[in-house]
Design a protein around this motif. Structure first.
Motif, short mmCIF file in Angstrom:
data_model
loop_
_atom_site.label_atom_id
_atom_site.label_comp_id
_atom_site.label_asym_id
_atom_site.label_seq_id
_atom_site.Cartn_x
_atom_site.Cartn_y
_atom_site.Cartn_z
N GLY A 134 -6.08 23.80 35.22
CA GLY A 134 -4.87 23.12 34.43
C GLY A 134 -3.58 23.86 34.26
N GLY A 135 -2.81 23.12 33.39
CA GLY A 135 -1.27 23.96 33.41
C GLY A 135 -0.59 23.17 32.44
N SER A 136 0.58 23.72 32.38
CA SER A 136 1.70 22.95 31.24
C SER A 136 3.04 23.48 32.03
CB SER A 136 1.72 23.40 30.08
OG SER A 136 2.05 24.63 29.64
N ASP A 137 3.93 22.65 31.54
CA ASP A 137 5.41 22.76 32.11
C ASP A 137 5.99 23.88 31.04
OD1 ASP A 137 5.83 21.70 29.43
OD2 ASP A 137 6.78 20.24 29.87
N GLU A 143 7.07 31.74 26.13
CA GLU A 143 8.01 32.15 27.15
C GLU A 143 8.92 31.05 27.65
OE1 GLU A 143 4.62 32.53 27.46
OE2 GLU A 143 4.46 34.83 27.18
N ALA A 144 8.41 29.68 27.29
CA ALA A 144 9.07 28.70 27.78
C ALA A 144 9.04 28.41 29.36
CB ALA A 144 10.50 28.32 27.14
N GLU A 145 7.98 28.93 29.89
CA GLU A 145 7.77 28.89 31.26
C GLU A 145 6.57 28.04 31.74
OE1 GLU A 145 8.68 31.71 34.09
OE2 GLU A 145 10.17 32.95 32.83
N PRO A 146 6.55 27.50 32.90
CA PRO A 146 5.22 26.77 33.01
C PRO A 146 4.13 27.92 33.38
CG PRO A 146 7.05 25.93 34.59
CD PRO A 146 7.55 27.26 33.75
N ASP A 147 2.80 27.38 32.88
CA ASP A 147 1.78 28.02 33.09
C ASP A 147 0.55 27.64 33.61
OD1 ASP A 147 0.89 26.66 30.98
OD2 ASP A 147 0.65 28.38 29.40
N LEU A 148 -0.36 28.20 34.10
CA LEU A 148 -1.71 27.75 34.63
C LEU A 148 -3.01 28.15 33.84
CD1 LEU A 148 -0.63 28.82 38.34
CD2 LEU A 148 -0.70 26.46 37.00
N LEU A 149 -3.71 27.42 33.86
CA LEU A 149 -5.14 27.76 33.21
C LEU A 149 -6.24 28.07 34.42
CD1 LEU A 149 -6.96 27.73 30.76
CD2 LEU A 149 -7.21 25.32 30.80
N TYR A 150 -6.59 29.14 34.20
CA TYR A 150 -7.57 29.42 35.00
C TYR A 150 -8.80 29.55 34.27
CZ TYR A 150 -4.35 31.33 38.99
OH TYR A 150 -3.31 31.19 40.03
N ALA A 151 -10.07 29.37 35.31
CA ALA A 151 -11.45 29.76 34.78
C ALA A 151 -12.20 30.39 35.95
CB ALA A 151 -11.92 28.40 34.08
N VAL A 152 -13.18 30.85 35.47
CA VAL A 152 -14.35 31.47 36.46
C VAL A 152 -15.62 31.19 35.64
CG1 VAL A 152 -14.18 33.68 35.58
CG2 VAL A 152 -14.97 33.26 37.95
N ALA A 153 -16.54 30.98 36.57
CA ALA A 153 -17.99 30.51 36.01
C ALA A 153 -19.01 31.50 36.85
CB ALA A 153 -18.50 28.91 35.75
N PRO A 154 -20.12 31.87 36.24
CA PRO A 154 -20.94 32.63 37.27
C PRO A 154 -21.46 31.55 38.25
CG PRO A 154 -22.00 32.04 35.17
CD PRO A 154 -20.58 31.47 34.94
N THR A 155 -21.86 32.30 39.61
CA THR A 155 -22.43 31.59 40.40
C THR A 155 -23.93 31.30 40.35
OG1 THR A 155 -20.75 32.45 42.08
CG2 THR A 155 -22.54 31.72 42.91
N PRO A 156 -24.33 30.01 40.32
CA PRO A 156 -25.78 30.04 40.20
C PRO A 156 -26.73 30.53 41.18
CG PRO A 156 -24.67 27.87 40.33
CD PRO A 156 -23.62 28.91 40.65
N LYS A 157 -27.80 31.33 40.92
CA LYS A 157 -28.57 31.71 41.70
C LYS A 157 -29.21 30.77 42.64
CE LYS A 157 -29.24 35.88 39.02
NZ LYS A 157 -29.68 36.16 37.73
N HIS A 158 -29.80 31.02 43.89
CA HIS A 158 -30.56 30.26 44.66
C HIS A 158 -31.64 29.50 43.92
CE1 HIS A 158 -31.98 28.50 48.46
NE2 HIS A 158 -33.17 28.82 48.03
N GLY A 159 -31.57 27.98 43.89
CA GLY A 159 -32.42 27.06 43.19
C GLY A 159 -32.20 26.87 41.91
N GLU A 160 -31.00 27.50 41.32
CA GLU A 160 -30.57 27.28 39.96
C GLU A 160 -29.58 25.88 39.64
OE1 GLU A 160 -31.06 31.35 37.61
OE2 GLU A 160 -29.15 30.86 38.01
N THR A 161 -29.37 25.34 38.75
CA THR A 161 -28.33 24.42 38.81
C THR A 161 -27.39 24.59 37.54
OG1 THR A 161 -29.65 22.85 37.40
CG2 THR A 161 -29.39 22.46 39.88
N GLN A 162 -26.02 24.27 37.49
CA GLN A 162 -25.31 24.52 36.59
C GLN A 162 -25.47 23.35 35.48
OE1 GLN A 162 -21.59 25.56 38.12
NE2 GLN A 162 -21.94 27.62 37.67
#
Length: 162
Positions: A134-137, A143-162
């Motif tokens: 995501g992000g905004s203007d 700061e009145a500067e465009p920004d970005l929303l970043y995210a990270v999630a754990p990588t599922p192990k083999h055979g797991e689902t998120q």
């Protein structure tokens, strides 16, 4: 990392962390107009960030050279609120070390905001698996500067689902 130790922040660190914050932003974002002076930033760090969230300091020879503040945001969940390094200490693995602790504390799931024109920070986060969600203007940011929303999630192990 040799010569660098991590520890919990204490209120007495606020002035040093404010200097790091302001120096890092000026190095990464030339022309950025800061709305708050070092005393105001130190007050916010001690009175808000350190009072309500986990803050870890990286120090070399007992001198703070970087820090990370992380916790849970009501809207975005586990989040990095601040990650700043003294510009003289960039590219030494300190940011990675601090980020790894925050990721471990939140089971590998974190989000954060990054000013869009901060190419160095964007590259760092993307290298560590964060993706733009995501992000905004910037109209509603300090700061009145465009920004970005970043995210990270754990990588599922083999055979797991998120």
């Amino acid at each position: 990392m040799a010569g660098v130790a991590l520890r919990d922040a204490v209120a007495g660190d606020a002035a040093a962390l404010a200097r790091i914050y302001l120096a890092a932003r000026q190095a990464a974002l030339p022309g950025l107009v800061e709305r708050f002076d070092p005393t105001q930033v130190a007050g916010w760090l001690a009175g808000h960030l350190m009072a309500h969230h986990a803050v870890r300091v990286a120090e070399a020879d007992a001198v703070p050279v970087g820090y990370i503040g992380h916790g849970t945001d009501d809207r975005h969940g586990p989040m990095v609120f601040h990650l700043y390094l003294d510009p003289a200490w960039h590219r030494r693995g300190i940011g990675t070390l601090l980020l790894a602790e925050a990721l471990a504390a939140h089971a590998g799931s974190l989000s954060l905001f990054c000013i869009a024109r901060n190419a160095g920070a964007r590259s760092f986060y993307e290298t560590h698996g964060f993706r733009i969600i995501g992000g905004s203007d910037g109209a509603d940011t300090e700061e009145a500067e465009p920004d970005l929303l970043y995210a990270v999630a754990p990588t599922p192990k083999h055979g797991e689902t998120q």
